[in-house]
Scaffold this motif. Structure first.
Motif, short mmCIF file in Angstrom:
data_model
loop_
_atom_site.label_atom_id
_atom_site.label_comp_id
_atom_site.label_asym_id
_atom_site.label_seq_id
_atom_site.Cartn_x
_atom_site.Cartn_y
_atom_site.Cartn_z
N TYR A 1 0.84 -1.20 0.00
CA TYR A 1 0.00 0.00 0.00
C TYR A 1 0.88 1.25 0.00
N GLN A 2 0.37 2.27 -0.65
CA GLN A 2 1.01 3.58 -0.64
C GLN A 2 0.09 4.52 0.12
N GLY A 3 0.61 5.15 1.14
CA GLY A 3 -0.22 5.98 2.00
C GLY A 3 0.22 7.43 2.04
N LEU A 4 -0.66 8.27 2.55
CA LEU A 4 -0.38 9.71 2.70
C LEU A 4 -1.08 10.20 3.96
N VAL A 5 -0.30 10.83 4.84
CA VAL A 5 -0.83 11.41 6.08
C VAL A 5 -1.04 12.90 5.86
N LYS A 6 -2.29 13.34 6.04
CA LYS A 6 -2.63 14.75 5.90
C LYS A 6 -3.10 15.29 7.25
N TRP A 7 -2.66 16.50 7.58
CA TRP A 7 -3.01 17.12 8.85
C TRP A 7 -4.17 18.08 8.64
N VAL A 8 -5.10 18.08 9.59
CA VAL A 8 -6.26 18.97 9.56
C VAL A 8 -6.18 19.87 10.79
N GLY A 9 -6.13 21.20 10.56
CA GLY A 9 -6.01 22.15 11.66
C GLY A 9 -4.58 22.48 12.01
N LEU A 10 -3.63 22.01 11.20
CA LEU A 10 -2.21 22.26 11.46
C LEU A 10 -1.50 22.37 10.12
N TYR A 11 -0.71 23.44 9.98
CA TYR A 11 0.05 23.57 8.74
C TYR A 11 1.28 22.67 8.83
N ALA A 12 1.26 21.64 8.05
CA ALA A 12 2.37 20.69 8.02
C ALA A 12 2.34 19.97 6.68
N PRO A 13 3.50 19.62 6.14
CA PRO A 13 3.52 18.92 4.84
C PRO A 13 2.91 17.54 4.96
N ASP A 14 2.29 17.10 3.87
CA ASP A 14 1.78 15.74 3.82
C ASP A 14 2.95 14.76 3.89
N THR A 15 2.71 13.63 4.54
CA THR A 15 3.78 12.66 4.75
C THR A 15 3.46 11.36 4.03
N PRO A 16 4.20 11.01 2.97
CA PRO A 16 3.96 9.73 2.28
C PRO A 16 4.62 8.58 3.03
N TYR A 17 4.10 7.38 2.84
CA TYR A 17 4.69 6.19 3.45
C TYR A 17 4.26 4.97 2.66
N THR A 18 4.90 3.84 2.94
CA THR A 18 4.57 2.55 2.33
C THR A 18 4.27 1.55 3.44
N ASN A 19 3.29 0.71 3.20
CA ASN A 19 2.89 -0.31 4.18
C ASN A 19 2.78 -1.65 3.47
N LEU A 20 3.53 -2.63 3.94
CA LEU A 20 3.49 -3.98 3.38
C LEU A 20 2.76 -4.89 4.36
N VAL A 21 1.67 -5.50 3.88
CA VAL A 21 0.89 -6.42 4.69
C VAL A 21 1.14 -7.83 4.17
N THR A 22 1.58 -8.71 5.07
CA THR A 22 1.93 -10.08 4.71
C THR A 22 1.08 -11.06 5.49
N GLN A 23 0.60 -12.09 4.83
CA GLN A 23 -0.15 -13.15 5.50
C GLN A 23 0.74 -14.38 5.67
N ARG A 24 0.63 -14.98 6.85
CA ARG A 24 1.32 -16.24 7.13
C ARG A 24 0.28 -17.24 7.61
#
Length: 672
Positions: free
Chosen positions: A79-102
């Motif tokens: 997954y490719q994600g993006l963190v956005k802030w509401v009520g605070l001036y801050a840059p959006d923060t991208p991230y990656t999340n790998l979900v693995t099943q065992r």
């Protein structure tokens, strides 16, 4: 006192919901006020009073919930994600999340590397994700807060049959003593907690690697309310997680709205979207690129001449790197995940005898015929050779001559000769159709050209007489493009010169006779290249590429084989549009006919961190589909200084072959 509610909410860490992984993360959280006397003053009632009444469930959307939540050992979702802030001036923060099943007993244990950009989540106390009696569920034994007794949370994610508006109640309780004094009166306070999931219904999404997909949408709601020893209650705080499921793929998008950590009045809006799913034998999106690394002792591959796809593998035909085109050809066996299995180099003489002198770009054709391959090139005239399905073995004792180089006994005049490079062929499981350009030497050193056509069986024996496709003309002729659908053969060609014109004809495969012949009227030859023939699911069509890179296609009417009236001008200045992409500055494009889809690959001249973006899409190829049907995006990728050069359907995926500036070939798999 909203501050205390916020602190307890953070101690629960409900922000990191990953199915019930959020509840696992809740264990051991800190925060809150000082410890009170330990004497609870909050009435101990069994429910929170926050749980809404469940609406009446509506229509059945999916009979089996399991189709929405694939489970298997080794499945991986990126997954490719993006963190956005509401009520605070801050840059959006991208991230990656790998979900693995065992694999774990009757279910799977899911581990996320970075859910919602919050870092790894402990799965302590979390039982495997399972499907029991049609219910997708996961159980968690945990203490929600320090000092609170252990609870069993039964997180029902989906229930069969999945119904519109159905509500799954996960947790509903008043915690009378949370082991904290929130209001400073030296007595412990309590909390109301309610968690539920509601099926919102179906929704069509445009995702980064797939457009116009019908998904199932659910919303998980978590509400918390401080209950003070004084009897007062505070405002309700809420976290909402929206989840979208795609049948046979799983979770394709999640969005969570939550309070920010340790920042009262600030919220975060986080979105995760699926970019790639590795389902072992199936998938979604674009697999990471794989360089075509040759086996030890094999020569490097040169320019690609063509790709042929089977259900389980593909064969890449290429020049031999560092050698002249006349040297020979390399046939490389690619497996189902785009890796090289074997590669064999054939010299021209080895395949076609000592007279095979032209074997490079546009002088060799590779095509599938049933479970075998056929390769056609110039040798002693136009010659053909049978090969195994992997291209690693020659079949038959010798090459078969299809057309003599100078004089052919089946031609009407001994003065016809075959023009090198301008020949094409197409095949079915039992027929081969070959077209070639021939030149007539006239008195006074004048010449005319004609395009000829003939059908052969799989062994290279003629099954029709030679047909003249084009009229004999003193102007130059393009090579022909061929496509077969059922018992009909489409041939497209152009007359070159100062006044170029483009034509096509449709032939009966029983005898090669022309059933219809048309000029492609209205095509601006200064803008568009000449149309190529297409085989569609239930008909025939043409496609062309704009000199600036745009791609367009049109279908032929059944019966008359004329261009569809509603799209007669469609080739003139219009391109197939991809939903939501807003394509500009197209740099390259190609179209490949298929059943039941038409596949399109194209690049866009945009610079993203020094790389260019490319796309692979498809459009339904059924005869009843309008020609201007928007394409459905299948995947996109970034490459440096290169674009896809060939694409080939291969079972449940499309194999994409590209070349880097260094000449190194690479492959992508785009899952269907």
């Amino acid at each position: 006192m909203r501050e205390e509610s916020m602190r307890v909410l953070q101690s629960l860490r409900l922000a990191v919901v990953l199915s019930t992984a959020a509840l696992a993360a809740a264990c051991g959280g800190g925060g809150g006020g000082d410890t009170g006397s330990g004497t609870p003053s909050v009435p101990d009632v069994p429910i929170s009073g926050l749980m809404p009444s469940a609406p009446t469930a509506g229509a059945v959307l999916y009979a089996d919930a399991a189709v929405l939540r694939p489970m298997k050992d080794q499945y991986r979702w990126t997954y490719q994600g993006l963190v956005k802030w509401v009520g605070l001036y801050a840059p959006d923060t991208p991230y990656t999340n790998l979900v693995t099943q065992r694999g774990a007993g009757a279910g799977v244990q899911e581990q996320a590397s970075n859910p919602f950009g919050m870092g790894p989540v402990s799965t302590g106390g979390l039982e495997p994700l399972v499907i029991e009696a049609g219910v997708v569920r996961q159980r968690l034994r945990a203490s929600l807060l320090p000092g609170v007794s252990t609870d069993l949370l039964d997180f029902v994610e989906l229930r069969s049959p999945v119904r519109q508006g159905e509500q799954y109640n996960v947790y509903d309780r008043r915690l009378a003593d949370i082991g904290r004094d929130l209001d400073g009166d030296k007595r412990n306070d309590g909390f109301d907690v309610a968690i539920w999931v509601r099926v919102e219904g179906e929704e069509v999404l445009d995702l980064p690697d797939r457009s116009q997909v019908k998904t199932l949408k659910t919303i998980l709601t978590m509400q918390l309310r401080p209950v003070y020893s004084s009897g007062k209650v505070a405002n309700v705080d809420e976290v909402k997680q929206t989840t979208w499921y795609l049948p046979n793929v799983g979770i394709v998008k999640r969005q969570i709205d939550m309070p920010a950590e340790n920042q009262v009045g600030i919220r975060k809006n986080i979105i995760e979207e699926l970019r790639y799913w590795d389902g072992v034998d199936r998938g979604y999106g674009v697999a990471p690129p794989t360089d075509l690394v040759m086996p030890s002792g094999s020569k490097p591959l040169g320019a690609v001449l063509g790709v042929v796809g089977f259900e389980s593998h593909a064969v890449v035909a290429s020049e031999v790197n560092g050698e002249l085109p006349s040297y020979g050809i390399a046939l490389t066996h690619i497996d189902a995940v785009g890796k090289v299995v074997a590669s064999r180099t054939y010299t021209s003489a080895e395949l076609f005898g000592p007279n095979a002198t032209a074997f490079g770009y546009e002088t060799a054709r590779l095509v599938r015929m049933g479970d075998e391959l056929r390769i056609v090139a110039f040798g002693d005239g136009i010659v053909m050779r049978r090969l195994s399905s992997t291209g690693q073995q020659v079949l038959g004792a010798s090459p078969v001559q299809l057309v003599k180089y100078v004089n052919d006994a089946n031609e009407t005049s001994p003065d016809w000769s075959t023009e090198r490079q301008k020949f094409s062929f197409a095949a079915t499981s039992d027929q081969i159709w070959l077209s070639w350009n021939a030149t007539l030497r006239l008195p006074e050193s004048n010449y005319k050209q004609v395009i000829r056509l003939r059908g052969f069986d799989g062994a290279g024996n003629p099954i029709t007489s030679v047909q003249d496709v084009s009229p004999a003309t003193v102007a130059g002729l393009s090579g022909a493009s061929l496509a077969i659908q059922g018992n009909r053969l489409l041939v497209s060609w152009g007359i070159l010169g100062d006044l170029p014109a483009w034509f096509y004809s449709v032939h009966d495969t029983a005898n090669g006779q022309a059933l219809a012949k048309y000029e492609v009227a209205g095509l601006k030859t200064d803008t568009w290249r000449y149309p190529q023939a297409l085989s569609l699911e239930a008909g025939l069509g043409l496609w062309t590429v704009n000199k600036a890179g745009g791609v367009a296609a049109v279908r032929l009417n059944e019966g008359t084989y004329s261009l569809e009236q509603s799209t007669a001008s469609y080739l003139d200045g219009q391109t197939l549009s991809t939903v939501g992409l807003g394509l500009k500055n197209l740099s390259s494009g190609m179209v490949l006919g298929g059943s039941p889809f038409l596949y399109v690959a194209y690049g866009e001249n945009v610079n993203i961190y020094g790389q260019n973006e490319w796309f692979v899409s498809r459009v339904p190829a059924g005869v009843n589909q309008p020609a201007a049907t928007p394409m459905q995006l299948l995947g996109r990728g970034l490459t440096k200084d290169s674009y896809p050069r060939y694409l080939m359907p291969m079972g449940n995926k499309v194999l994409v072959i590209g070349a880097r500036p260094s000449g190194q070939l690479y492959s992508y798999l785009v899952w269907l």
